[in-house]
Scaffold this motif. Structure first.
Motif, short mmCIF file in Angstrom:
data_model
loop_
_atom_site.label_atom_id
_atom_site.label_comp_id
_atom_site.label_asym_id
_atom_site.label_seq_id
_atom_site.Cartn_x
_atom_site.Cartn_y
_atom_site.Cartn_z
N THR A 1 1.30 5.20 5.52
CA THR A 1 1.58 3.86 5.00
C THR A 1 3.08 3.55 5.11
O THR A 1 3.47 2.42 5.41
N GLY B 1 -6.46 4.62 1.57
CA GLY B 1 -6.03 4.85 2.94
C GLY B 1 -6.67 3.85 3.89
O GLY B 1 -6.00 3.21 4.71
N CYS C 1 -2.15 9.11 4.14
CA CYS C 1 -1.88 7.90 3.36
C CYS C 1 -0.41 7.88 2.93
O CYS C 1 0.30 6.89 3.13
N ARG C 2 0.06 8.98 2.38
CA ARG C 2 1.44 9.03 1.87
C ARG C 2 2.45 8.74 2.98
O ARG C 2 3.34 7.91 2.83
N SER D 1 0.47 4.02 -2.93
CA SER D 1 -0.16 5.30 -2.57
C SER D 1 0.20 6.34 -3.64
O SER D 1 1.35 6.46 -4.03
N TYR E 1 0.83 -1.21 0.00
CA TYR E 1 0.00 0.00 0.00
C TYR E 1 0.86 1.26 0.00
O TYR E 1 0.50 2.27 -0.61
#
Ligand code: SF4
Length: 441
Positions: free
Chosen positions: A364, A403, A360-361, A353, A349
């Motif tokens: 993860t 996400g 999320c960036r 991303s 993931y």
């Protein structure tokens, strides 16, 4: 034995070609549909109770009814064939062996939605399948089922195949549309939804391959009859791609009335756990859905058998249930290391991303680094709480569901297998050479 609607002819030699498909009754549903009005088709789809087979399970008929129809603005159907969810390969099977089922489903759906130009967006790694689809499109066109004035109805329809560049995020519908427009596949903020502003800002329906293929039997047998198959809101049949530590990996069509236990152990489906080992856990709907340990997989929290359908798999919510998702059924035996497995998913993931949103960036990447540390035997007890905290801060705080998809596997692994995380931290010397599953499960 489950009823077969989609794969009933998959064993017939040459079914990939128009002539054989037609001999088996292919395109009769299209002939029937083209004599109906678009509204009548929509009513059949609604009556069928079909839920989107890509993962979200949203009712297809309802999705179609949201399509805006401004005067003079073209509308589009886009088939999402960017099947990149780890563990999921049922759409590949459909497209490779039954391409005309998809083309026929697209013709009916395009007619219903008023799309004169429809698209199949297919993941780049399925490099050999676009040729199969394009050949089927040419055959259908030569037989008068695509192109201008189809069967003399005045309806025109062209289908184009677009190859993706190999990014998981392009399976998210708005990222897919961006990519189809020739741009970087970044998900869009919603609203506006594609039904209002989709491809080139035109009203667009994006549906999964299996959902569109299912339109053929729905028109064939009627929506009401389709709804009688299955149970409750899990109507019709569902394709499951089964993989992992089982004897018979493959694609199976089920009618959603069988138990999870039957699906794993019966010879008709997975044929039991490989090498006679014990079942440890399963991810039943592709890598994004929560992992569940064997005891909660086979039985709900109330001790009832768990069934292979949307409601039963989710029974207990995220605390004890999981999701049907995309139908990518990944089975883990007693030797599998949950920390290692979760780390692999976190790496995936993080890599996939698109980087637009910070939770999320960054999140993860942090989750991957912490999991790697624990897996290598370099973790600390507080890392488990830190992981929990990060996943909670990702969930629900991003533009697109990637996400959430990254957060849920981590949350479920900690919830159900916290002792295994702790074992790695307490036994750094064993962490690399042995795994908790083998030693203690
Ligand atoms: Fe991109 Fe992740 Fe945000 Fe989705 S959640 S838009 S993949 S950064």
């Amino acid at each position: 034995m489950s009823k077969k609607l989609l794969l009933k002819d998959a064993h017939i030699e040459g079914i990939r070609y128009f002539e054989t498909y037609r001999k088996q009754g292919g395109y009769t549903a299209a002939e029937k549909a083209l004599k109906m009005t678009p509204d009548e088709i929509l009513e059949e789809v609604k009556a069928s109770g079909l839920r989107g087979r890509g993962g979200a399970g949203f009712p297809t008929g309802m999705k179609w009814s949201f399509l805006a129809k401004p005067e003079g603005v073209p509308r589009h159907l886009v088939v999402n064939a960017d099947e990149s969810e780890p563990g999921t390969f049922k759409d590949r099977y459909l497209m490779e062996f039954l391409p005309h089922l998809l083309i026929e489903g697209m013709l009916i759906s395009s007619y219903c939605l008023g799309s004169n130009v429809s698209y199949i967006y297919i993941r780049g790694e399925y490099s050999w399948i676009p040729d199969i689809l394009e050949e089927a499109i040419e055959e259908a066109k030569a037989a008068g089922f695509l192109g201008k004035n189809i069967l003399g109805t005045g309806f025109d329809c062209e289908i184009y195949v677009q190859r993706g560049g190999g990014a998981y995020i392009c399976g998210e519908e708005t990222a897919l549309l961006e990519s189809l427009e020739g741009k970087r596949g970044n998900p869009r903020l919603k609203p506006p939804f594609p039904a209002v502003k989709g491809l080139w800002e035109r009203p667009t329906v994006v549906n999964n391959v299996e959902s569109i293929a299912a339109i053929v039997p729905i028109i064939d047998i009627t929506g009401a009859e389709y709804a009688k198959i299955g149970v409750g809101r899990s109507t019709g049949t569902k394709l499951i791609s089964a993989c992992g530590n089982i004897n018979k990996p493959g694609v199976y069509e089920i009618d959603m009335t069988i138990t999870v236990e039957e699906f794993i152990y019966s010879d008709e489906y997975c044929g039991g756990i490989k090498d006679g080992k014990r079942l440890k856990a399963c991810i039943p709907g592709g890598s994004s859905v929560p992992i569940v340990p064997a005891n909660l997989l086979l039985r709900t929290v109330n001790g009832e058998p768990r069934y292979m359908n949307y409601e039963s798999l989710a029974d207990g919510g995220f605390a004890t249930g999981t999701m049907m998702g995309s139908g990518g059924f990944i089975v883990l035996d007693e030797d599998q290391c949950i920390v290692d497995h979760t780390m692999t998913l976190a790496r995936f993931y993080n890599h996939e991303s698109c980087g637009q949103c910070t939770p999320c960036r960054e999140g993860t990447g942090w989750m991957y680094k912490i999991l790697k540390k624990i897996e290598k035997g370099e973790g600390k007890m507080e890392d488990i709480d830190l992981l929990w905290d990060i996943q909670r801060k990702i969930e629900g705080n991003t533009i697109c569901p990637l996400g959430d998809a990254a957060a849920w596997p981590v949350a479920a692994a900690i919830r159900h297998f916290r002792d295994e995380f702790e074992w790695h931290i307490k036994n750094p010397e064993l962490s690399q050479t042995q795994n908790y599953g083998l030693a203690n499960y």
